[in-house]
Design a protein around this motif. Structure first.
Motif, PDB file in Angstrom:
ATOM      1  N   SER A 106       0.833  -1.207   0.000  1.00  0.00           N
ATOM      2  CA  SER A 106       0.000   0.000   0.000  1.00  0.00           C
ATOM      3  C   SER A 106       0.865   1.254   0.000  1.00  0.00           C
ATOM      4  CB  SER A 106      -0.873   0.051   1.261  1.00  0.00           C
ATOM      5  OG  SER A 106      -1.393  -1.196   1.587  1.00  0.00           O
ATOM      6  N   ASN A 111       3.011   0.820  -4.061  1.00  0.00           N
ATOM      7  CA  ASN A 111       1.856   1.417  -4.746  1.00  0.00           C
ATOM      8  C   ASN A 111       2.185   2.849  -5.168  1.00  0.00           C
ATOM      9  OD1 ASN A 111      -0.672   3.341  -4.095  1.00  0.00           O
ATOM     10  ND2 ASN A 111      -1.335   1.517  -5.218  1.00  0.00           N
ATOM     11  N   ASN A 139       0.922   5.840  -4.588  1.00  0.00           N
ATOM     12  CA  ASN A 139      -0.006   6.973  -4.756  1.00  0.00           C
ATOM     13  C   ASN A 139      -1.177   6.943  -3.789  1.00  0.00           C
ATOM     14  OD1 ASN A 139      -1.679   4.954  -5.811  1.00  0.00           O
ATOM     15  ND2 ASN A 139      -1.146   5.457  -7.938  1.00  0.00           N
ATOM     16  N   SER A 140      -1.089   6.127  -2.731  1.00  0.00           N
ATOM     17  CA  SER A 140      -2.105   6.103  -1.662  1.00  0.00           C
ATOM     18  C   SER A 140      -3.513   5.827  -2.173  1.00  0.00           C
ATOM     19  CB  SER A 140      -2.084   7.436  -0.890  1.00  0.00           C
ATOM     20  OG  SER A 140      -0.827   7.637  -0.287  1.00  0.00           O
ATOM     21  N   SER A 141      -3.622   4.972  -3.208  1.00  0.00           N
ATOM     22  CA  SER A 141      -4.937   4.710  -3.787  1.00  0.00           C
ATOM     23  C   SER A 141      -5.468   3.316  -3.481  1.00  0.00           C
ATOM     24  CB  SER A 141      -4.875   4.893  -5.309  1.00  0.00           C
ATOM     25  OG  SER A 141      -4.000   3.930  -5.888  1.00  0.00           O
ATOM     26  N   ALA A 142      -4.680   2.477  -2.784  1.00  0.00           N
ATOM     27  CA  ALA A 142      -5.120   1.096  -2.567  1.00  0.00           C
ATOM     28  C   ALA A 142      -4.400   0.486  -1.376  1.00  0.00           C
ATOM     29  CB  ALA A 142      -4.862   0.259  -3.809  1.00  0.00           C
ATOM     30  N   MET A 177      -9.412  -2.747  -6.638  1.00  0.00           N
ATOM     31  CA  MET A 177      -8.925  -1.497  -6.056  1.00  0.00           C
ATOM     32  C   MET A 177      -7.525  -1.171  -6.541  1.00  0.00           C
ATOM     33  SD  MET A 177     -10.116  -1.999  -2.120  1.00  0.00           S
ATOM     34  CE  MET A 177      -9.149  -0.579  -1.617  1.00  0.00           C
ATOM     35  N   HIS A 178      -6.642  -2.188  -6.555  1.00  0.00           N
ATOM     36  CA  HIS A 178      -5.235  -1.935  -6.750  1.00  0.00           C
ATOM     37  C   HIS A 178      -4.887  -1.564  -8.192  1.00  0.00           C
ATOM     38  CE1 HIS A 178      -1.363  -2.049  -4.750  1.00  0.00           C
ATOM     39  NE2 HIS A 178      -0.850  -2.470  -5.869  1.00  0.00           N
TER      40      HIS A 178
END
Length: 265
Positions: free
Chosen positions: A202, A206, A208-211, A263-264
């Motif tokens: 996460s 990841n 970008n704090s989106s998932a 989500m991811h």
């Protein structure tokens, strides 16, 4: 390939069926097979393939293979979160009556997990990071693993992974390292002697704090034994794949902490 190229292309074994240069996102929950017998074979782990995304998914497999390459490991399992990855990493080899020894410099959620494990008869000893004498004092015949973070969250103290790995192996114990803060771009714990590395993907993976997601990677180097780890029992026949094989067949699929694909990606 160097690191940045591996981020995009590592782990691919063959061309994608329709020629996509990057793995497509398979959002299917279930997968069709030619016969009920073929489907049963896959679901029972007796044949390769895909049957249900809770068990495995082509897109998730591509992610696992890429992280395996970046960490320099043998195999990976992607989970619903970093905490799910840590929980799977522990529960795959411990049972009631076992003990864990860990650096006290930890993420708060992990400390809470250790408290939750007490209800299942699993005790944790917290030790000052890099204090070898303190580690030695609490290791006993019930200890099943040693755990630490590469860089403590939020204390930012740095673990001597090589030194801790030598201590763990001197006692016949695996070292599990949480590498979330550093990622494999800065540090590869498996190359320093750790046996299993965990990442909360996460965060920086990841980017970008989106998932929310997590992943664990096994080096395949630790020598599991039936005497010390009876829970691995029947899976020891798979040699270096014993740890991952049991996880795939039991705790990962049965706990249901599936990688959050929609989500991811």
């Amino acid at each position: 390939m160097r690191f940045h190229t591996e981020v995009l292309h590592a782990g691919k074994k063959e061309l994608e069926k329709y020629g996509a240069t990057l793995p497509p996102v398979y959002q299917s929950s279930a997968f069709e097979q030619n016969s009920a017998e073929d489907l049963a074979g896959i679901f029972e782990n007796k044949a390769p393939g895909y049957c249900y995304t809770r068990v495995s998914n082509p897109t998730v497999t591509a992610f696992e293979m890429r992280i395996t390459k970046l960490e320099g490991g043998m195999a990976s399992v992607a989970c619903a979160s970093g905490m799910a990855a840590i929980t799977n990493a522990f529960m795959n080899i411990i049972q009631s009556g076992d003990e864990i020894v860990t650096s006290a410099s930890l993420y708060g959620g992990t400390i809470d997990l250790f408290r939750d494990l007490e209800a299942f008869g699993i005790r944790t000893h917290f030790v000052e990071n890099n204090n070898w004498e303190a580690f030695e004092k609490v290791i006993n015949e019930h200890t099943k693993l040693i755990f630490a973070e590469t860089i403590g969250n939020p204390g930012l103290d740095v673990t001597d992974i090589k030194g801790l790995a030598e201590l763990a192996h001197a006692h016949g114990l695996p070292l599990i390292i949480d590498n979330t803060t550093a990622t494999s771009y800065l540090i590869r714990p498996l190359e320093l002697g750790a046996d299993i590395v965990v990442n909360s993907s996460s965060k920086y993976i990841n980017g970008n704090s989106s998932a929310i997601s997590g992943i664990l990677t096994d080096s395949g180097h630790f020598k599991w034994t039936r005497e010390k780890y009876p829970i691995l029992g029947e899976y020891l026949k798979y040699g270096p794949m014993a740890y991952i094989s049991r996880m795939r067949a039991t705790v990962f699929r049965n706990f249901g902490a599936v990688f959050p694909l929609k989500m991811h990606f």
